[in-house]
Design a protein around this motif. Sequence first.
Motif, PDB file in Angstrom:
ATOM      1  N   ARG A  96       0.744  -1.421  -3.668  1.00  0.00           N
ATOM      2  CA  ARG A  96       0.485  -0.600  -4.072  1.00  0.00           C
ATOM      3  C   ARG A  96       1.293   0.848  -4.030  1.00  0.00           C
ATOM      4  N   LEU A  97       0.815   1.061  -2.073  1.00  0.00           N
ATOM      5  CA  LEU A  97       0.984   1.999  -1.458  1.00  0.00           C
ATOM      6  C   LEU A  97       2.934   2.296  -1.937  1.00  0.00           C
ATOM      7  N   VAL A  98       3.586   0.697  -1.188  1.00  0.00           N
ATOM      8  CA  VAL A  98       4.983   0.771  -1.307  1.00  0.00           C
ATOM      9  C   VAL A  98       5.438   0.627  -2.957  1.00  0.00           C
ATOM     10  N   ALA A  99       4.828   0.308  -3.512  1.00  0.00           N
ATOM     11  CA  ALA A  99       4.558   0.963  -5.215  1.00  0.00           C
ATOM     12  C   ALA A  99       5.650   2.124  -5.824  1.00  0.00           C
ATOM     13  N   GLU A 100       4.241   2.264  -4.970  1.00  0.00           N
ATOM     14  CA  GLU A 100       4.029   4.152  -5.588  1.00  0.00           C
ATOM     15  C   GLU A 100       5.165   4.746  -4.193  1.00  0.00           C
ATOM     16  N   ARG A 101       4.976   4.314  -3.554  1.00  0.00           N
ATOM     17  CA  ARG A 101       6.081   5.252  -2.301  1.00  0.00           C
ATOM     18  C   ARG A 101       5.263   6.055  -2.195  1.00  0.00           C
ATOM     19  N   SER A 102       4.383   5.937  -1.231  1.00  0.00           N
ATOM     20  CA  SER A 102       3.330   6.408  -1.191  1.00  0.00           C
ATOM     21  C   SER A 102       3.656   7.544   0.716  1.00  0.00           C
ATOM     22  N   PRO A 103       3.393   8.643   1.082  1.00  0.00           N
ATOM     23  CA  PRO A 103       3.419   8.760   2.411  1.00  0.00           C
ATOM     24  C   PRO A 103       3.560   7.835   3.573  1.00  0.00           C
TER      25      PRO A 103
END
Length: 212
Positions: A96-103
């Motif tokens: 999910r973090l990758v999909a959301e382009r999380s810092p």
Amino acid sequence: MSMPSDRRSRKRLATRQSISDAATLLFIARGFDRVTVDEIAEAADVGRMTVFNHFPRKEDMFFDRDEEGREMLRRALRQRDPDVAPVETLRLLAHRLVAERSPAVEFSARSQGFIKTVEGSETLKARARAIRDELADVMTVALSESVGRDPTDPDAELAAGLLLATWTVAAIQAHRTFRQTQNTEEASAAFLAVVDKGTIGLKAAMAGTPYG
């Protein structure tokens, strides 16, 4: 009339972010050890004591999102679907973090500046190691609480150590991939590939426990 507490909080957070942003730009441009607190205060247009009021240590300005990352892990485990084991919950969090382009999982030219700054400072490398140790403790407690076990549960401690090792290796591989390809998508794919592979082994290690 006194300023409403929520407005005071927003102002304080804005000041903190301004200091951190100014410090990070200086650290990346010149190297962590070559930048003084006075220079940071001047760049952020605040007093020296204001800097220390927000950041007790100079390195805290660089790792200013440390607590945010810890809370992200705690929240994922607190809010997990009861039908999804904690280890799988954290694997899904990575995706999910990758999909959301999380810092938190950024692999880019900008993140390379961050990594190079850490590599160029013994102080930052020591703080990074301390953060990993602290994060292992945080994950142990969060994992054990998520399944109703004692915070000192050895299974939770083992799971936390293996999870942290997996994510660390995944991040190292992703940054290495970006340096080689200059491609964020390939780097992110490399990160998730290691997370997924490590999770398979972790589930096997946690078989027979509520974590896997």
